[in-house]
Scaffold this motif. Structure first.
Motif, PDB file in Angstrom:
ATOM      1  N   ILE A 183      22.278  92.432 156.313  1.00  0.00           N
ATOM      2  CA  ILE A 183      22.837  91.159 156.792  1.00  0.00           C
ATOM      3  C   ILE A 183      23.984  90.729 155.858  1.00  0.00           C
ATOM      4  O   ILE A 183      25.060  90.323 156.297  1.00  0.00           O
ATOM      5  N   GLN A 184      23.749  90.848 154.570  1.00  0.00           N
ATOM      6  CA  GLN A 184      24.761  90.413 153.602  1.00  0.00           C
ATOM      7  C   GLN A 184      26.047  91.229 153.728  1.00  0.00           C
ATOM      8  O   GLN A 184      27.155  90.685 153.727  1.00  0.00           O
ATOM      9  N   LEU A 185      25.885  92.543 153.847  1.00  0.00           N
ATOM     10  CA  LEU A 185      27.077  93.390 153.979  1.00  0.00           C
ATOM     11  C   LEU A 185      27.765  93.170 155.319  1.00  0.00           C
ATOM     12  O   LEU A 185      28.993  93.192 155.414  1.00  0.00           O
ATOM     13  N   ALA A 186      26.970  92.959 156.368  1.00  0.00           N
ATOM     14  CA  ALA A 186      27.564  92.719 157.691  1.00  0.00           C
ATOM     15  C   ALA A 186      28.389  91.428 157.681  1.00  0.00           C
ATOM     16  O   ALA A 186      29.475  91.368 158.264  1.00  0.00           O
ATOM     17  N   LEU A 187      27.911  90.409 156.989  1.00  0.00           N
ATOM     18  CA  LEU A 187      28.695  89.171 156.862  1.00  0.00           C
ATOM     19  C   LEU A 187      29.957  89.424 156.036  1.00  0.00           C
ATOM     20  O   LEU A 187      31.024  88.885 156.329  1.00  0.00           O
ATOM     21  N   ALA A 188      29.840  90.288 155.026  1.00  0.00           N
ATOM     22  CA  ALA A 188      30.994  90.586 154.162  1.00  0.00           C
ATOM     23  C   ALA A 188      32.161  91.122 154.972  1.00  0.00           C
ATOM     24  O   ALA A 188      33.315  90.759 154.718  1.00  0.00           O
ATOM     25  N   TYR A 189      31.845  91.986 155.925  1.00  0.00           N
ATOM     26  CA  TYR A 189      32.915  92.678 156.652  1.00  0.00           C
ATOM     27  C   TYR A 189      33.205  92.078 158.027  1.00  0.00           C
ATOM     28  O   TYR A 189      33.992  92.652 158.778  1.00  0.00           O
ATOM     29  N   ASN A 190      32.576  90.977 158.360  1.00  0.00           N
ATOM     30  CA  ASN A 190      32.857  90.318 159.639  1.00  0.00           C
ATOM     31  C   ASN A 190      33.027  88.814 159.439  1.00  0.00           C
ATOM     32  O   ASN A 190      32.672  88.018 160.304  1.00  0.00           O
ATOM     33  N   ALA A 191      33.566  88.466 158.291  1.00  0.00           N
ATOM     34  CA  ALA A 191      33.637  87.046 157.926  1.00  0.00           C
ATOM     35  C   ALA A 191      34.443  86.227 158.929  1.00  0.00           C
ATOM     36  O   ALA A 191      34.069  85.096 159.256  1.00  0.00           O
ATOM     37  N   ASP A 192      35.521  86.793 159.422  1.00  0.00           N
ATOM     38  CA  ASP A 192      36.390  85.986 160.288  1.00  0.00           C
ATOM     39  C   ASP A 192      35.750  85.672 161.638  1.00  0.00           C
ATOM     40  O   ASP A 192      36.027  84.630 162.218  1.00  0.00           O
ATOM     41  N   GLN A 193      34.900  86.582 162.119  1.00  0.00           N
ATOM     42  CA  GLN A 193      34.231  86.325 163.417  1.00  0.00           C
ATOM     43  C   GLN A 193      32.958  85.512 163.248  1.00  0.00           C
ATOM     44  O   GLN A 193      32.416  85.001 164.217  1.00  0.00           O
ATOM     45  N   PHE A 194      32.432  85.437 162.034  1.00  0.00           N
ATOM     46  CA  PHE A 194      31.137  84.773 161.813  1.00  0.00           C
ATOM     47  C   PHE A 194      31.235  83.729 160.697  1.00  0.00           C
ATOM     48  O   PHE A 194      30.318  83.631 159.879  1.00  0.00           O
ATOM     49  N   LEU A 195      32.302  82.984 160.687  1.00  0.00           N
ATOM     50  CA  LEU A 195      32.473  82.017 159.584  1.00  0.00           C
ATOM     51  C   LEU A 195      31.357  80.958 159.547  1.00  0.00           C
ATOM     52  O   LEU A 195      30.768  80.723 158.482  1.00  0.00           O
ATOM     53  N   PRO A 196      30.990  80.319 160.679  1.00  0.00           N
ATOM     54  CA  PRO A 196      29.918  79.314 160.581  1.00  0.00           C
ATOM     55  C   PRO A 196      28.603  79.932 160.105  1.00  0.00           C
ATOM     56  O   PRO A 196      27.895  79.342 159.278  1.00  0.00           O
ATOM     57  N   GLU A 197      28.297  81.126 160.612  1.00  0.00           N
ATOM     58  CA  GLU A 197      27.049  81.788 160.190  1.00  0.00           C
ATOM     59  C   GLU A 197      27.119  82.129 158.698  1.00  0.00           C
ATOM     60  O   GLU A 197      26.122  82.029 157.978  1.00  0.00           O
ATOM     61  N   LEU A 198      28.300  82.536 158.252  1.00  0.00           N
ATOM     62  CA  LEU A 198      28.453  82.910 156.839  1.00  0.00           C
ATOM     63  C   LEU A 198      28.205  81.702 155.923  1.00  0.00           C
ATOM     64  O   LEU A 198      27.454  81.801 154.944  1.00  0.00           O
ATOM     65  N   VAL A 199      28.834  80.573 156.254  1.00  0.00           N
ATOM     66  CA  VAL A 199      28.630  79.405 155.371  1.00  0.00           C
ATOM     67  C   VAL A 199      27.181  78.906 155.456  1.00  0.00           C
ATOM     68  O   VAL A 199      26.626  78.411 154.475  1.00  0.00           O
ATOM     69  N   GLY A 200      26.560  79.072 156.635  1.00  0.00           N
ATOM     70  CA  GLY A 200      25.152  78.696 156.778  1.00  0.00           C
ATOM     71  C   GLY A 200      24.245  79.613 155.975  1.00  0.00           C
ATOM     72  O   GLY A 200      23.314  79.166 155.294  1.00  0.00           O
ATOM     73  N   TYR A 201      24.544  80.908 156.033  1.00  0.00           N
ATOM     74  CA  TYR A 201      23.740  81.873 155.273  1.00  0.00           C
ATOM     75  C   TYR A 201      23.868  81.597 153.771  1.00  0.00           C
ATOM     76  O   TYR A 201      22.888  81.565 153.024  1.00  0.00           O
ATOM     77  N   ASN A 202      25.111  81.373 153.350  1.00  0.00           N
ATOM     78  CA  ASN A 202      25.376  81.104 151.934  1.00  0.00           C
ATOM     79  C   ASN A 202      24.615  79.866 151.464  1.00  0.00           C
ATOM     80  O   ASN A 202      24.020  79.844 150.383  1.00  0.00           O
ATOM     81  N   LEU A 203      24.584  78.867 152.329  1.00  0.00           N
ATOM     82  CA  LEU A 203      23.871  77.628 152.015  1.00  0.00           C
ATOM     83  C   LEU A 203      22.384  77.908 151.762  1.00  0.00           C
ATOM     84  O   LEU A 203      21.797  77.410 150.800  1.00  0.00           O
ATOM     85  N   GLY A 204      21.797  78.727 152.620  1.00  0.00           N
ATOM     86  CA  GLY A 204      20.377  79.052 152.469  1.00  0.00           C
ATOM     87  C   GLY A 204      20.113  79.905 151.247  1.00  0.00           C
ATOM     88  O   GLY A 204      19.179  79.668 150.483  1.00  0.00           O
ATOM     89  N   TYR A 205      20.969  80.894 151.023  1.00  0.00           N
ATOM     90  CA  TYR A 205      20.720  81.850 149.940  1.00  0.00           C
ATOM     91  C   TYR A 205      20.878  81.206 148.567  1.00  0.00           C
ATOM     92  O   TYR A 205      20.209  81.589 147.612  1.00  0.00           O
ATOM     93  N   GLU A 206      21.766  80.243 148.476  1.00  0.00           N
ATOM     94  CA  GLU A 206      22.057  79.658 147.164  1.00  0.00           C
ATOM     95  C   GLU A 206      21.128  78.501 146.788  1.00  0.00           C
ATOM     96  O   GLU A 206      21.256  77.939 145.710  1.00  0.00           O
ATOM     97  N   GLN A 207      20.219  78.119 147.696  1.00  0.00           N
ATOM     98  CA  GLN A 207      19.254  77.070 147.330  1.00  0.00           C
ATOM     99  C   GLN A 207      18.212  77.653 146.376  1.00  0.00           C
ATOM    100  O   GLN A 207      17.875  78.827 146.473  1.00  0.00           O
ATOM    101  N   LEU A 208      17.714  76.816 145.490  1.00  0.00           N
ATOM    102  CA  LEU A 208      16.734  77.286 144.515  1.00  0.00           C
ATOM    103  C   LEU A 208      15.369  77.481 145.179  1.00  0.00           C
ATOM    104  O   LEU A 208      14.764  76.521 145.647  1.00  0.00           O
ATOM    105  N   PRO A 209      14.873  78.713 145.247  1.00  0.00           N
ATOM    106  CA  PRO A 209      13.553  78.913 145.847  1.00  0.00           C
ATOM    107  C   PRO A 209      12.448  78.937 144.780  1.00  0.00           C
ATOM    108  O   PRO A 209      12.689  79.325 143.631  1.00  0.00           O
ATOM    109  N   LEU A 210      11.258  78.564 145.189  1.00  0.00           N
ATOM    110  CA  LEU A 210      10.123  78.558 144.262  1.00  0.00           C
ATOM    111  C   LEU A 210       9.842  79.962 143.706  1.00  0.00           C
ATOM    112  O   LEU A 210       9.530  80.135 142.533  1.00  0.00           O
ATOM    113  N   HIS A 211       9.994  80.974 144.573  1.00  0.00           N
ATOM    114  CA  HIS A 211       9.639  82.329 144.124  1.00  0.00           C
ATOM    115  C   HIS A 211      10.505  82.798 142.960  1.00  0.00           C
ATOM    116  O   HIS A 211      10.083  83.585 142.120  1.00  0.00           O
ATOM    117  N   LEU A 212      11.746  82.284 142.891  1.00  0.00           N
ATOM    118  CA  LEU A 212      12.629  82.681 141.787  1.00  0.00           C
ATOM    119  C   LEU A 212      12.071  82.162 140.454  1.00  0.00           C
ATOM    120  O   LEU A 212      12.041  82.878 139.448  1.00  0.00           O
TER     121      LEU A 212
END
Ligand SMILES: [Fe+2]
Ligand SMILES: [Fe+2]
Length: 472
Positions: A183-212
């Motif tokens: 998923i991460q690599l697919a977003l890397a190479y399709n950023a222009d077609q998936f900009l809203p999904e990319l910023v949404g994914y980034n938002l989720g990934y960068e939140q502090l999770p308990l497991h970390l």
């Protein structure tokens, strides 16, 4: 166009399975990201993942105005749950994630397909270095790459962590292990077609999770350097770190003339992509020491079946006999135990078998790597979680200091002469002939997920940082 891609590709079930295999998408985007077929497959893969994730329940806010409040509430909840965890541990509760050191090392291996492409989903943002809306995403990507300093490049840090613990030879994983990285690599190479999904994914990934937090704490307890994880606790913080920048990126990319509702729906779908693939909890729960040990012995059998000398037999069979056919590992272990080559529930040093494989003078030294030896060690000693000492809260600081000192490498190292620096000199010469615009494109080329850890990639990142800091 994208819907058409998906429709035509999924018309044949067999073809779709082959095309949308996460491991294929992952490997092809790392090996040949320019290949049009690899690009198409990655778009289809993303569409399929999005189609699945749309149907799942979620906690994403319905209104953009609630985003900052939502992030702050999440951070508070995680903090409260972590405080509860620390209290339980302080009262003598066992570790929640890693009952043994081998389980922790297995975890590090199993998350490696994701960690080895850390930050990659932001790669496509580099193309927009002149557009102020992308500056937060670009700054986050540059920090993932350590701004060209190998001691802070997240992928290099993870590789070193694996190597340092003797678990850098990764076993074969299931397709599920590659879903997050794909998923991460697919977003890397399709950023222009998936900009809203990319910023949404980034938002989720960068939140502090308990497991970390739990992972970092328990790795330190097990004497495994948690720096990679503690680094993410600090750089991803919601006050000024990547989590905050992720919220700002969503706000910056919000359209002012287009359909805001549609944009927000797509941001939400991108956020939910974080739920796919193997979670930390699922990996932890799937670990079974004896199963892992048997799988490891089965893997080794292929290399060891004809190279043992036949002077001694165990239970009437030579070692080569034991290893000559699959499915005998469990019986072999049992026989080693019966014949007192292995004495379980005791210090492994008391086992003749362990003394054969452990230590520089051991007859079989080097046959098993760090992870494999740890599996044997934990199985022989039958380590029990309840026997662990209560945790100490100051573990992190000790590791962070040591790690930073050990890993820091002079950024001038690549400028010295010699064949090892040939690649960097080539890039330097190449850049001299280019206009500013072409130069930026060339730097971006070397900063891709598969290249940024190389000397040329690190050099390009440092050059990009200089050029970009002049732009923002
Ligand atoms: Fe990272
Ligand atoms: Fe981050």
């Amino acid at each position: 166009m994208l819907t058409k891609d998906l429709a035509s590709a999924t018309s044949g079930a067999a073809a779709a399975t082959a095309i949308l295999n996460a491991r294929n998408v992952y490997n092809r985007l790392l090996e040949s990201p320019e290949n049009p077929q690899a690009r198409l497959e990655s778009r289809l893969f993303l569409q399929q993942q999005l189609a699945w994730t749309c149907q799942r329940p979620h906690d994403f806010p319905t209104e953009p105005t609630r985003l900052t409040h939502w992030m702050e509430q999440n951070t508070l909840k995680v903090g409260e749950r972590y405080a509860g965890y620390l209290d339980r541990r302080g009262q003598g509760a066992p570790r929640q994630y890693f009952s043994t050191r081998s389980q922790a090392l297995s975890f590090l291996q199993q998350v490696a397909p994701t960690k080895l492409v850390d930050g990659s989903w932001l790669y496509g943002s580099l193309q927009h270095w002149k557009d102020i809306r992308f500056s937060g995403l670009i700054l986050t990507y540059l920090e993932e790459l350590g701004e060209g300093d190998p001691s802070l490049n997240h992928v290099i840090l993870y590789r070193r962590l694996l190597a340092k613990n003797g678990c850098d030879t990764l076993p074969e994983f299931s397709d599920e292990h590659y879903v997050r990285g794909a998923i991460q690599l697919a977003l890397a190479y399709n950023a222009d077609q998936f900009l809203p999904e990319l910023v949404g994914y980034n938002l989720g990934y960068e939140q502090l999770p308990l497991h970390l937090l739990i992972t970092a704490f328990e790795l330190a307890e097990l004497n495994i350097d948690p720096f990679y994880f503690t680094l993410h606790i600090t750089v991803d913080n919601a006050s000024t770190g990547h989590a905050r920048k992720a919220v700002e990126a969503v706000q910056a990319c919000m359209p002012i003339v287009d359909d805001k509702k549609n944009f927000w729906r797509r941001v939400s779908n991108g956020y939910r992509l974080n739920d796919l693939g193997l979670s930390a909890d699922a990996i932890v729960q799937s670990f079974d020491l004896e199963d892992e040990l048997l799988r490891m012995l089965e893997r080794k059998r292929i290399y060891g079946q004809n190279i043992h000398s036949d002077f001694c037999t165990i239970g009437g069979l030579t070692v080569n006999d034991w290893l000559s056919a699959p499915g005998r590992a469990q019986m072999f272990l049992k026989t080693l135990e019966e014949k007192r080559w292995i004495i379980r529930n005791e210090d492994p040093q008391k086992s003749r078998f362990w003394r054969l494989i452990d230590g520089p003078q051991a007859p079989m030294t080097g046959v098993f790597d760090g992870y494999e030896k740890q599996l044997l060690h934990d199985w022989i000693s039958a380590q029990n979680v309840t026997r662990q000492a209560p945790p100490k809260r100051r573990n992190f600081r000790r590791y962070r200091k040591r790690s930073t000192t050990n890993y820091r490498v002079s950024s001038d190292r690549t400028d010295s002469s010699g064949d090892v620096n040939q690649e960097v000199r080539c890039v330097q010469r190449e850049l001299l002939r280019l206009s500013h615009e072409q130069r930026m494109q060339r730097l971006i080329h070397y900063m891709s997920p598969s290249k940024h850890t190389s000397p040329a990639g690190l050099f390009a990142t440092r050059e990009f940082v200089c050029a970009f800091s002049g732009e923002v």
